[in-house]
Design an enzyme around this catalytic site. Structure first.
Site, mmCIF file in Angstrom:
data_model
loop_
_atom_site.group_PDB
_atom_site.id
_atom_site.type_symbol
_atom_site.label_atom_id
_atom_site.label_comp_id
_atom_site.label_asym_id
_atom_site.label_seq_id
_atom_site.Cartn_x
_atom_site.Cartn_y
_atom_site.Cartn_z
ATOM 1 N N GLU A 1 -3.685 7.752 -3.567
ATOM 2 C CA GLU A 1 -4.286 7.254 -4.806
ATOM 3 C C GLU A 1 -5.644 7.872 -5.085
ATOM 4 O OE1 GLU A 1 -2.552 2.879 -4.639
ATOM 5 O OE2 GLU A 1 -4.532 2.910 -5.543
ATOM 6 N N ARG B 1 0.860 -1.181 0.000
ATOM 7 C CA ARG B 1 0.000 0.000 0.000
ATOM 8 C C ARG B 1 0.898 1.233 0.000
ATOM 9 N NH1 ARG B 1 -3.566 -2.480 -1.644
ATOM 10 N NH2 ARG B 1 -5.642 -2.874 -0.777
ATOM 11 N N HIS C 1 -1.808 0.607 -9.892
ATOM 12 C CA HIS C 1 -2.417 -0.363 -8.957
ATOM 13 C C HIS C 1 -3.019 -1.566 -9.707
ATOM 14 C CE1 HIS C 1 -4.179 -0.679 -4.654
ATOM 15 N NE2 HIS C 1 -3.929 -1.873 -5.153
HETATM 16 P P1 NAP Z 1 -0.949 -11.146 4.372
HETATM 17 O O1 NAP Z 1 -0.827 -12.593 4.057
HETATM 18 O O2 NAP Z 1 -1.820 -10.741 5.502
HETATM 19 O O3 NAP Z 1 0.527 -10.581 4.554
HETATM 20 C C1 NAP Z 1 0.830 -9.395 5.161
HETATM 21 C C2 NAP Z 1 2.028 -9.625 6.075
HETATM 22 O O4 NAP Z 1 2.444 -8.387 6.574
HETATM 23 C C3 NAP Z 1 1.675 -10.472 7.283
HETATM 24 O O5 NAP Z 1 2.074 -11.796 7.096
HETATM 25 C C4 NAP Z 1 2.407 -9.807 8.435
HETATM 26 O O6 NAP Z 1 3.502 -10.525 8.932
HETATM 27 C C5 NAP Z 1 3.042 -8.594 7.827
HETATM 28 N N1 NAP Z 1 2.818 -7.445 8.717
HETATM 29 C C6 NAP Z 1 1.655 -6.864 9.044
HETATM 30 N N2 NAP Z 1 1.876 -5.844 9.885
HETATM 31 C C7 NAP Z 1 3.202 -5.793 10.088
HETATM 32 C C8 NAP Z 1 4.054 -4.955 10.851
HETATM 33 N N3 NAP Z 1 3.549 -3.971 11.596
HETATM 34 N N4 NAP Z 1 5.372 -5.179 10.810
HETATM 35 C C9 NAP Z 1 5.871 -6.188 10.078
HETATM 36 N N5 NAP Z 1 5.128 -7.022 9.342
HETATM 37 C C10 NAP Z 1 3.812 -6.822 9.340
HETATM 38 O O7 NAP Z 1 -1.493 -10.360 3.108
HETATM 39 P P2 NAP Z 1 -1.162 -10.592 1.567
HETATM 40 O O8 NAP Z 1 -2.240 -11.409 0.967
HETATM 41 O O9 NAP Z 1 0.236 -11.053 1.423
HETATM 42 O O10 NAP Z 1 -1.315 -9.093 1.047
HETATM 43 C C11 NAP Z 1 -0.465 -8.081 1.539
HETATM 44 C C12 NAP Z 1 -0.923 -6.713 1.122
HETATM 45 O O11 NAP Z 1 -0.617 -6.492 -0.243
HETATM 46 C C13 NAP Z 1 -2.434 -6.461 1.207
HETATM 47 O O12 NAP Z 1 -2.826 -6.081 2.515
HETATM 48 C C14 NAP Z 1 -2.642 -5.342 0.213
HETATM 49 O O13 NAP Z 1 -2.559 -4.100 0.871
HETATM 50 C C15 NAP Z 1 -1.477 -5.505 -0.749
HETATM 51 N N6 NAP Z 1 -1.913 -5.934 -2.102
HETATM 52 C C16 NAP Z 1 -1.691 -5.107 -3.161
HETATM 53 C C17 NAP Z 1 -2.040 -5.517 -4.429
HETATM 54 C C18 NAP Z 1 -1.808 -4.634 -5.607
HETATM 55 O O14 NAP Z 1 -2.617 -4.629 -6.528
HETATM 56 N N7 NAP Z 1 -0.713 -3.905 -5.661
HETATM 57 C C19 NAP Z 1 -2.630 -6.769 -4.640
HETATM 58 C C20 NAP Z 1 -2.841 -7.581 -3.541
HETATM 59 C C21 NAP Z 1 -2.466 -7.162 -2.272
HETATM 60 P P3 NAP Z 1 3.481 -11.698 10.034
HETATM 61 O O15 NAP Z 1 2.886 -12.855 9.319
HETATM 62 O O16 NAP Z 1 4.915 -11.843 10.318
HETATM 63 O O17 NAP Z 1 2.638 -11.218 11.182
HETATM 64 C C1 GLV Z 2 -5.220 -4.919 -3.964
HETATM 65 O O1 GLV Z 2 -4.552 -3.967 -3.750
HETATM 66 C C2 GLV Z 2 -5.739 -5.761 -2.951
HETATM 67 O O2 GLV Z 2 -5.577 -5.451 -1.761
HETATM 68 O O3 GLV Z 2 -6.363 -6.774 -3.308
#
Ligand code: NAP
Ligand code: GLV
Ligand code: GLV
Length: 320
Positions: free
Chosen positions: A263, A234, A281
């Site tokens: 954004e 993000r 995005h």
């Molecule tokens: P996820 O599995 O929940 O992974 C996020 C990770 O971030 C968690 O495993 C957590 O680590 C870590 N985290 C959270 N807070 C933290 C902190 N304060 N300090 C250090 N680590 C922290 O989610 P995901 O499915 O991988 O997605 C991640 C993010 O990508 C989404 O929330 C979204 O904002 C973004 N995203 C963007 C797009 C795009 O189009 N660009 C697409 C999809 C997702 P731990 O497991 O170690 O607790």
């Molecule tokens: C995209 O940014 C998502 O969070 O799925």
């Protein structure tokens, strides 16, 4: 049951809803104003919304029948979760199905910045290519370099595995150590160590009060002078102005950004820099993933409306 979907999508993506609920799709592919959002949610039982729709207290006040907010995204920083939970509104998201697509986009940005692909495309189209040269558009190689993954969740780990497969040394920072990453020899390090050691840094964090501006001026100053920073998490995880300033001063080598702090607004300086690749995005934007995401969003919505626990319930506290 009445449902509102805040953006038009191909009918074929909504097959799970057919015959089950009465749904209205907003006909235009643009962001709804708060007033429009309030009006369209005023009588519905459920909604499928996108990550740009801000669902706050005021919007929920205008939607007294709302029982489920199915976010068409994995990130849900657009929704006031506490407020939804207080009102017993279920909030759901679309994890897993977009993990590969987003990790691939992060890699695409990494390659694009490291090998100056977009700059090269501009250069060629402008008619400036006058023949091969030993020193034209020299970039940097990926194999053998150290990549620091910030946020080792689903997407961060997938990215790490792909980077490892490309011959990169992976180090990562997250709240907890991941066994899955031990297997590829990835090192669990502090944020400071990651910033100091990485040739490439890729951010995969959600936006939360703790991650807001996690990367600011001080953190950028810890990076190597030839570091390349990628963000598909993000925008507001990075202080965008501090990053733009560092890129302009060539304090770091480059950046590949898919997400922005304000954004769809983008810090102007970024638009003028050659060493930055910007995408709008599109992390999950593949035909197959966007369709699967909608199926998951529909499944979550239907489960909630049928009184079952949706597979991707973000606020399980609503059940207690
Ligand atoms: P996820 O599995 O929940 O992974 C996020 C990770 O971030 C968690 O495993 C957590 O680590 C870590 N985290 C959270 N807070 C933290 C902190 N304060 N300090 C250090 N680590 C922290 O989610 P995901 O499915 O991988 O997605 C991640 C993010 O990508 C989404 O929330 C979204 O904002 C973004 N995203 C963007 C797009 C795009 O189009 N660009 C697409 C999809 C997702 P731990 O497991 O170690 O607790
Ligand atoms: C995209 O940014 C998502 O969070 O799925
Ligand atoms: C480059 O095109 C080469 O042949 O080395």
């Amino acid at each position: 049951m009445r449902v509102f979907i805040s953006r038009p999508v191909p009918q074929g993506w909504l097959h799970l809803l057919h015959g089950k609920v009465d749904y209205e799709i907003f006909p235009e592919d643009r962001l709804l104003s708060k007033e429009e959002l309030k009006r369209h949610l005023s009588e519905v039982d459920g909604a499928i919304v996108i990550l740009a729709d801000k669902i706050d207290k005021e919007v929920m006040d205008a939607a007294p029948n709302l029982r489920v907010i199915s976010n068409y995204a994995v990130g849900y920083d657009n929704i006031d979760i506490e407020e939804a939970t207080r009102r017993k509104i279920m909030v759901t998201n679309t994890p897993d199905v977009l993990t590969n697509a987003t990790a691939e986009l992060a890699l695409a940005l990494l390659f694009a910045v490291a090998r100056r692909v977009v700059e090269g495309d501009r250069f060629t189209r402008e008619g400036r290519f006058e023949g091969w040269s030993p020193v034209l558009l020299l970039g940097t190689e990926i194999k053998g370099k150290t990549v620091g993954v910030i946020g080792a969740g689903r997407i961060g780990r997938e990215f790490a595995k792909k980077a490892h497969a490309l011959g990169m040394k992976v180090i990562y920072y997250s709240r907890t150590r991941k066994e899955e990453l031990d297997k590829i020899g990835a090192e669990f390090v502090s944020l400071e160590e990651l910033l100091r050691r990485s040739d490439f840094i890729s951010i995969h964090l959600p936006l939360t009060p703790e991650t807001h501006h996690l990367i600011g001026k001080k953190e950028i100053e810890m990076m190597k002078p030839d570091a390349i920073l990628i963000n598909t998490g993000r925008g507001a995880v990075i202080d965008e102005m501090a990053l733009a300033d560092a890129l302009k001063r060539k304090r770091i080598k480059g950046a590949g950004l898919d997400v922005y702090e304000f954004e769809p607004g983008i810090t102007r300086i970024l638009l003028e820099l050659e060493n930055v690749v910007l995408t709008p995005h599109i992390g999950s934007a593949t035909e197959e993933t966007r369709k699967r995401m909608m199926e998951v969003a529909c499944e979550n919505l239907l489960c909630a409306l049928e009184g079952k626990t949706p597979p991707n319930l973000v606020n399980p506290e609503v059940l207690s």
